[in-house]
Design a protein around this motif. Structure first.
Motif, mmCIF file in Angstrom:
data_model
loop_
_atom_site.group_PDB
_atom_site.id
_atom_site.type_symbol
_atom_site.label_atom_id
_atom_site.label_comp_id
_atom_site.label_asym_id
_atom_site.label_seq_id
_atom_site.Cartn_x
_atom_site.Cartn_y
_atom_site.Cartn_z
ATOM 1 N N VAL A 1 -7.548 -82.667 -5.580
ATOM 2 C CA VAL A 1 -6.862 -83.844 -6.107
ATOM 3 C C VAL A 1 -7.623 -84.423 -7.289
ATOM 4 O O VAL A 1 -8.863 -84.492 -7.276
ATOM 5 C CB VAL A 1 -6.709 -84.913 -5.003
ATOM 6 N N SER A 2 -6.867 -84.860 -8.301
ATOM 7 C CA SER A 2 -7.394 -85.626 -9.426
ATOM 8 C C SER A 2 -6.674 -86.958 -9.512
ATOM 9 O O SER A 2 -5.476 -87.044 -9.215
ATOM 10 C CB SER A 2 -7.213 -84.856 -10.740
ATOM 11 N N PHE A 3 -7.403 -87.990 -9.918
ATOM 12 C CA PHE A 3 -6.844 -89.320 -10.113
ATOM 13 C C PHE A 3 -6.893 -89.659 -11.599
ATOM 14 O O PHE A 3 -7.971 -89.707 -12.204
ATOM 15 C CB PHE A 3 -7.649 -90.359 -9.321
ATOM 16 N N ARG A 4 -5.755 -89.897 -12.184
ATOM 17 C CA ARG A 4 -5.673 -90.303 -13.591
ATOM 18 C C ARG A 4 -5.248 -91.770 -13.637
ATOM 19 O O ARG A 4 -4.107 -92.113 -13.299
ATOM 20 C CB ARG A 4 -4.669 -89.444 -14.354
ATOM 21 N N PHE A 5 -6.175 -92.634 -14.015
ATOM 22 C CA PHE A 5 -5.908 -94.062 -14.099
ATOM 23 C C PHE A 5 -5.547 -94.449 -15.533
ATOM 24 O O PHE A 5 -6.249 -94.069 -16.479
ATOM 25 C CB PHE A 5 -7.144 -94.858 -13.659
ATOM 26 N N GLN A 6 -4.448 -95.179 -15.691
ATOM 27 C CA GLN A 6 -4.101 -95.776 -16.971
ATOM 28 C C GLN A 6 -4.465 -97.262 -16.892
ATOM 29 O O GLN A 6 -3.800 -98.027 -16.188
ATOM 30 C CB GLN A 6 -2.617 -95.605 -17.291
ATOM 31 N N THR A 7 -5.540 -97.632 -17.575
ATOM 32 C CA THR A 7 -6.071 -98.991 -17.446
ATOM 33 C C THR A 7 -5.679 -99.845 -18.637
ATOM 34 O O THR A 7 -5.418 -99.346 -19.740
ATOM 35 C CB THR A 7 -7.602 -98.967 -17.320
ATOM 36 N N GLN A 8 -5.619 -101.154 -18.425
ATOM 37 C CA GLN A 8 -5.430 -102.074 -19.548
ATOM 38 C C GLN A 8 -6.714 -102.217 -20.353
ATOM 39 O O GLN A 8 -6.676 -102.518 -21.546
ATOM 40 C CB GLN A 8 -4.990 -103.453 -19.041
ATOM 41 N N GLU A 9 -7.851 -101.999 -19.722
ATOM 42 C CA GLU A 9 -9.128 -102.286 -20.352
ATOM 43 C C GLU A 9 -9.689 -101.105 -21.153
ATOM 44 O O GLU A 9 -10.340 -101.303 -22.183
ATOM 45 C CB GLU A 9 -10.156 -102.704 -19.285
ATOM 46 N N ALA A 10 -9.468 -99.867 -20.675
ATOM 47 C CA ALA A 10 -10.136 -98.714 -21.294
ATOM 48 C C ALA A 10 -9.235 -97.508 -21.453
ATOM 49 O O ALA A 10 -9.723 -96.387 -21.639
ATOM 50 C CB ALA A 10 -11.371 -98.334 -20.466
ATOM 51 N N GLY A 11 -7.930 -97.697 -21.394
ATOM 52 C CA GLY A 11 -7.040 -96.556 -21.481
ATOM 53 C C GLY A 11 -7.165 -95.661 -20.265
ATOM 54 O O GLY A 11 -7.413 -96.128 -19.152
ATOM 55 N N GLU A 12 -7.015 -94.348 -20.467
ATOM 56 C CA GLU A 12 -6.998 -93.435 -19.322
ATOM 57 C C GLU A 12 -8.413 -93.068 -18.875
ATOM 58 O O GLU A 12 -9.278 -92.751 -19.689
ATOM 59 C CB GLU A 12 -6.219 -92.166 -19.649
ATOM 60 N N VAL A 13 -8.654 -93.117 -17.551
ATOM 61 C CA VAL A 13 -9.905 -92.716 -16.909
ATOM 62 C C VAL A 13 -9.552 -91.706 -15.826
ATOM 63 O O VAL A 13 -8.699 -91.968 -14.976
ATOM 64 C CB VAL A 13 -10.642 -93.923 -16.287
ATOM 65 N N VAL A 14 -10.200 -90.529 -15.858
ATOM 66 C CA VAL A 14 -9.870 -89.451 -14.923
ATOM 67 C C VAL A 14 -11.019 -89.242 -13.937
ATOM 68 O O VAL A 14 -12.180 -89.149 -14.341
ATOM 69 C CB VAL A 14 -9.577 -88.139 -15.675
ATOM 70 N N LYS A 15 -10.696 -89.157 -12.657
ATOM 71 C CA LYS A 15 -11.650 -88.867 -11.594
ATOM 72 C C LYS A 15 -11.152 -87.638 -10.837
ATOM 73 O O LYS A 15 -10.090 -87.665 -10.209
ATOM 74 C CB LYS A 15 -11.782 -90.056 -10.635
ATOM 75 N N SER A 16 -11.938 -86.555 -10.867
ATOM 76 C CA SER A 16 -11.516 -85.281 -10.275
ATOM 77 C C SER A 16 -12.493 -84.819 -9.208
ATOM 78 O O SER A 16 -13.514 -85.456 -8.952
ATOM 79 C CB SER A 16 -11.399 -84.207 -11.372
ATOM 80 N N GLY A 17 -12.172 -83.663 -8.603
ATOM 81 C CA GLY A 17 -13.073 -83.027 -7.653
ATOM 82 C C GLY A 17 -12.971 -83.536 -6.238
ATOM 83 O O GLY A 17 -13.942 -83.451 -5.475
ATOM 84 N N HIS A 18 -11.808 -84.047 -5.861
ATOM 85 C CA HIS A 18 -11.623 -84.556 -4.506
ATOM 86 C C HIS A 18 -10.702 -83.629 -3.717
ATOM 87 O O HIS A 18 -9.848 -82.941 -4.289
ATOM 88 C CB HIS A 18 -11.053 -85.973 -4.548
ATOM 89 N N GLU A 19 -10.865 -83.629 -2.380
ATOM 90 C CA GLU A 19 -10.103 -82.710 -1.528
ATOM 91 C C GLU A 19 -9.504 -83.455 -0.333
ATOM 92 O O GLU A 19 -10.122 -84.362 0.223
ATOM 93 C CB GLU A 19 -10.999 -81.572 -1.028
ATOM 94 N N VAL A 20 -8.320 -83.031 0.037
ATOM 95 C CA VAL A 20 -7.672 -83.506 1.264
ATOM 96 C C VAL A 20 -7.431 -82.292 2.144
ATOM 97 O O VAL A 20 -6.677 -81.387 1.766
ATOM 98 C CB VAL A 20 -6.341 -84.225 0.971
ATOM 99 N N PRO A 21 -8.073 -82.210 3.339
ATOM 100 C CA PRO A 21 -7.912 -81.032 4.192
ATOM 101 C C PRO A 21 -6.466 -80.851 4.641
ATOM 102 O O PRO A 21 -5.655 -81.789 4.625
ATOM 103 C CB PRO A 21 -8.825 -81.335 5.390
ATOM 104 N N ALA A 22 -6.148 -79.638 5.041
ATOM 105 C CA ALA A 22 -4.806 -79.339 5.538
ATOM 106 C C ALA A 22 -4.505 -80.132 6.797
ATOM 107 O O ALA A 22 -5.386 -80.386 7.610
ATOM 108 C CB ALA A 22 -4.689 -77.843 5.816
ATOM 109 N N ARG A 23 -3.246 -80.545 6.918
ATOM 110 C CA ARG A 23 -2.735 -81.252 8.092
ATOM 111 C C ARG A 23 -3.625 -82.430 8.461
ATOM 112 O O ARG A 23 -3.988 -82.645 9.603
ATOM 113 C CB ARG A 23 -2.576 -80.281 9.271
ATOM 114 N N SER A 24 -3.989 -83.197 7.432
ATOM 115 C CA SER A 24 -4.877 -84.335 7.625
ATOM 116 C C SER A 24 -4.590 -85.373 6.558
ATOM 117 O O SER A 24 -3.679 -85.223 5.748
ATOM 118 C CB SER A 24 -6.339 -83.868 7.565
ATOM 119 N N ARG A 25 -5.387 -86.420 6.575
ATOM 120 C CA ARG A 25 -5.224 -87.470 5.590
ATOM 121 C C ARG A 25 -6.590 -87.977 5.160
ATOM 122 O O ARG A 25 -7.549 -87.941 5.918
ATOM 123 C CB ARG A 25 -4.324 -88.576 6.165
ATOM 124 N N ARG A 26 -6.690 -88.438 3.925
ATOM 125 C CA ARG A 26 -7.898 -89.018 3.380
ATOM 126 C C ARG A 26 -7.565 -90.346 2.700
ATOM 127 O O ARG A 26 -6.481 -90.505 2.144
ATOM 128 C CB ARG A 26 -8.564 -88.076 2.378
#
Length: 894
Positions: free
Chosen positions: A592-617
């Motif tokens: 999973v990657s998170f792409r934030f569109q901010t009012q303060e700094a435009g787009e900020v990307v946070k990557s390298g996250h995982e959600v296991p199968a048949r589960s939740r994070r």
């Protein structure tokens, strides 16, 4: 008519002689009048927990049905089906490990020179260990009040506490015991509160609060009869999961002071006689220490042990006697204070030990044990599928034994012996607990799934929590004219295997499920709902977030997972905690990657996250992105997910309001060029905002057309520029002025996303509620709108907001599906062109209903529908939530 939504001495040893005296008492004269002996062939106070049975009440049943064990509830006596011949008070043949959780009264009882319980247990082949003040993880041993048992067995640290308890083999006070530790875990767990817990206030007749809102949970008070009952009821939810342990609940000793004596008597009678009703397992036993200490032989240091008269809990005349009518309700064996003296403690020892032997022998079923399932293969199958069950204690022949598929007994058996059963899945079987049921008891449950023959509808919820301070519900609307099966799968964040259960829904009905009870307490849980009919699900949650912000939020289930999820709103500034919950219902882990569109700094990307199968994070955005951002979000995933964004807050606004609450929305799976919001106001006590997300790489222009309330002025048009990779926030009062009611349409030539958060201090009639709610707009008007949730009882006020953006009047038919009375007669609401109409459902449908709603346009233009609700939930969690309706065959908007 109000404007819509503004809402706790030494003596020489004689213990063994006393035990012998009680056992010899089987030759005593007949029982005196007033004895309440066990029903022929039964053992009072020895019973087992409510069976995990998954047959369901009718979908239209009242709320009380949600709190009862589903299906036929056996009485404790009938469930055990005990004959006199089966009652065996002899000590175990081999050493049995027992641990006793206690404080000073228990220490005195164990002591060789006081109650002599330790020595008596030793001589009955029990290897005894104990806890005391300061024992264990978090020094949990210091906490033994009634409310603390929830922490021991049900709270978030319960796994650590119980693991330490089962492993304990030391002594924390003085008593004699067996010289050699037989090894292994403690098989018996005794637990007892001290005498202050007999000061029970309130009334025995007060309703028991749900555990989610029980203020005694984890605490010493408020100590009332109802709260105490609620704690013990909830303990059964843990005890039924550990049928390999015998849990011995010892009642708290009485007080000298008689202020609350009647309440103490009523509560302890309830524990012995009623607590275990309907619980067919053999792993819980109640000893009425309280009752034994309420009569004496004429003075505090004279015992009535072995007398016909007096109050007793004992084995006599070949039966168990719980006699409560020949003494008082206060301590008959006082010392210098409320601690029972050695005479009373020795009476208790003599009466208790034979009962413990009875309970243990029944628990072990004469050495064969309660049936236990080790494996089931396969763990899913349609009717007719052969299922192999391996384990122990099934019996050499089937006789009256059977396999239950969520309350439906198998009819075809191909093999049955003590360690293996082969049967076929019966017609009518439901997903839920598979159990083996024998005269020795009911086995542990294994989740068996019966696939639906077809899936006509589905809903997914990423968010969900059943821990302390949260009450989660699931509302199901079956809009078909025929009954349906809702197959609900609970998916956990801690790696526990998902649990699937089927619920039978009546035609054209609303059904409410208590997720805290269904999924288990203290769980981060997501939900998947599938049905063979057209079923819609909503998930309201009420909370005391971290003990600081109270409120509630609600969400309509997402119809399917996606690899993209968009959120326009988001804030990580002071007073706001933002979270993102991701459910991965698939069989492969998701990157999973998170792409934030901010009012303060435009787009900020946070990557390298995982959600296991048949589960939740769950991800806290304040930590993931950082503090102080106004940010929209695009979640990108390599696997299809479901995403929600709960936020909890203390909202200051323009005037440092301090409005506390929370809101939650499922994300949008795609952007659109238009959004509609039926609800909106800038009246006093309300602050409305619009957030605009542009995840694209170039600027866009969004046009807003605000429709105002009748007599409040002409429509207002505004344009908003949103830069590429940015988000923009609009404070609506700055656009249209204060004291206005509005609906709004937002449009652009480019795809974007819009949300409308609103914060409020609502006041109407006798309800005042502060908080906030938020929705993503509808992408278009529609001819039909559905809402699964709704409630017009208690301190809840429900509204419908209908927006008609066309020039022609719309006539809308409103149908309410109630749990109490079924479907109500249809109503009509007229919505003039280019206007919005607000309906108070408490008046329109009537008070006291749990209801779902269907809106259908019967003439004129299409409409947009929202359902705001304002409330004071349970003990005072106030707030509000709002959802945009679900459009059939199109899904929720957007």
């Amino acid at each position: 008519m109000c404007r819509f939504h503004r809402y706790r001495v030494p003596l020489p040893t004689v213990a063994i002689a006393l035990v012998a005296l009680v056992i010899a008492a089987s030759a005593a004269p007949a029982a005196a009048p007033g004895w309440t002996e066990a029903k022929a062939g039964t053992l009072a106070g020895i019973a087992a927990l409510p069976r995990v049975d998954t047959s369901l009440p009718a979908a239209g049943a009242a709320a009380a049905a949600r709190d009862a064990a589903p299906g036929a509830r056996l009485s404790a006596l009938d469930a055990l089906d005990m004959s006199v011949a089966s009652l065996d008070p002899t000590p175990p043949a081999n050493p049995v490990k027992l641990v006793f959780v206690h404080h000073s009264c228990g220490e005195n009882w164990l002591n060789d020179d006081n109650g002599g319980l330790g020595k008596a247990l030793r001589d009955n082949t029990y290897f005894v260990s104990d806890t005391n003040y300061g024992w264990g993880p978090d020094e949990i041993g210091s906490s033994t009040d009634i409310g603390h048992w929830w922490s021991w067995f049900r709270g978030p640290s319960s796994p650590a506490y119980t693991a330490a308890l089962y492993a304990e083999s030391g002594q924390n006070c003085y008593y004699s015991r067996l010289a050699d530790d037989p090894g292994g875990e403690n098989e018996i767990v005794m637990f007892k509160s001290c005498f202050p817990n007999s000061a029970l206030e309130g009334s025995p007749g007060e309703p028991v609060p749900p555990i989610s809102s029980n203020p005694l949970k984890g605490n010493s008070g408020p100590l009332t009869v109802a709260n105490a009952k609620g704690i013990y009821i909830d303990l059964l939810e843990y005890f039924k999961t550990r049928q390999d342990k015998l849990f011995v609940a010892v009642t708290a000793p009485p007080l000298i002071d008689g202020t609350y004596a009647a309440n103490a008597r009523a509560f302890n009678d309830w524990l012995v006689n009623d607590w275990l009703d309907g619980y067919p397992y053999n792993n819980v036993f109640v000893f009425d220490f309280y009752n034994v200490l309420t009569s004496n032989g004429g003075s505090a240091y004279a015992s009535d042990l072995g007398w016909e008269s007096g109050n007793h809990h004992r084995w006599i005349n070949g039966a168990v006697q719980h006699k409560t009518d020949d003494g008082g309700n206060t301590l008959a064996y006082p010392s210098d204070d409320d601690h029972p003296n050695y005479v009373g403690n020795r009476k208790a020892t003599a009466e208790f030990v034979p009962l413990l032997n009875l309970a243990y022998n029944r628990f072990r079923s004469g050495g064969t044990g309660t049936p236990h399932i080790a494996s089931v293969s396969p763990m899913s199958g349609a009717p007719g599928t052969q299922v192999t069950i391996t384990g122990s204690g099934f019996g050499d022949q089937r006789g009256s034994s059977y396999v239950s598929f969520s309350g439906v007994a198998a009819g075809v058996y191909l093999e049955w012996n003590s360690s293996r059963v082969i049967c076929e899945v019966p017609d009518g079987a439901l997903s839920g607990w598979l159990t083996v049921n024998t005269p020795g008891g009911t086995s542990n449950g294994v989740n068996f799934v019966v696939p639906l023959p077809s899936v006509e509808s589905s809903c997914y919820f990423a968010e969900g929590y059943t821990g302390e301070g949260f009450a989660e519900w699931l509302c199901l609307l079956n809009r078909d004219g025929a009954g349906a099966v809702a197959q609900v799968t609970y998916l956990y964040a801690d790696g526990t295997a998902p649990f699937t259960r089927d619920y039978l829904l009546d035609a054209s009905s609303r059904t409410t499920l208590n997720v805290n009870e269904e999924a288990g307490a203290g769980r981060d849980v997501s939900i998947k709902v599938e049905s063979d009919g057209r079923v819609l699900a909503e998930r309201p949650m009420y909370f005391d977030y971290m003990g600081k912000w109270k409120g509630g939020h609600d969400a309509v289930g997402a119809p399917e997972p996606s690899t993209f999820w968009y959120f326009a709103e988001g804030y990580t500034g002071d007073g706001f905690d933002e979270w993102v919950c991701l459910l991965n219902p698939g069989d492969a882990p998701a990157q999973v990657s998170f792409r934030f569109q901010t009012q303060e700094a435009g787009e900020v990307v946070k990557s390298g996250h995982e959600v296991p199968a048949r589960s939740r994070r769950t991800f806290k955005v304040n930590d993931l992105l950082g503090r102080g951002y106004q940010a929209s979000l695009l979640v990108e995933s390599t696997q299809e997910l479901v995403a929600e964004r709960p936020m909890y807050f203390r909202y200051a606004g323009r005037e440092d309001h301090g409005w506390e609450g929370g809101h939650c929305v499922p994300g949008a799976t795609a952007l659109a060029d238009a959004y509609y919001f039926a609800e909106g106001t800038t009246r006093r006590g309300f602050e409305a905002w619009i957030t605009l997300q542009n995840p694209g790489d170039h600027p866009i222009t969004v046009t807003a057309d605000y429709q105002l309330g009748v007599g409040q002025g002409e429509p207002v048009s505004r344009e908003y520029e949103v830069g590429g990779g940015f988000r923009r926030t609009v404070f609506v009062p700055d656009e249209i002025g204060w004291e206005k009611d509005f609906s709004v349409r937002l449009a652009s030539e480019d795809a974007f996303l819009a949300e409308r958060p609103m914060y409020f201090d609502y006041s109407c009639a006798d309800l005042r509620a502060a908080g906030g709610h938020c929705v993503i707009g509808a992408t278009s008007p529609g001819g039909e709108w559905l809402f699964a949730e709704g409630y017009t009882g208690g301190s809840f006020q429900q509204w419908l907001c209908l927006q008609n953006p066309s020039e022609d009047e719309a006539v809308v038919e409103v149908r309410y599906y109630t749990q109490e009375e079924g479907e109500l007669p249809a109503r009509e609401v007229r919505v003039p062109g280019r206007s919005r109409v607000t309906v108070l459902v408490n008046e329109h449908a009537g008070e006291g209903y749990q209801l779902s709603t269907r809106l259908a346009v019967v003439s004129g233009g299409s409409v947009v529908a929202e359902r705001p609700m304002y409330f004071r939930y349970g003990s005072g969690w106030d707030g509000g939530h709002d959802v945009v309706g679900f459009v059939p065959d199109q899904g929720p908007s957007p």
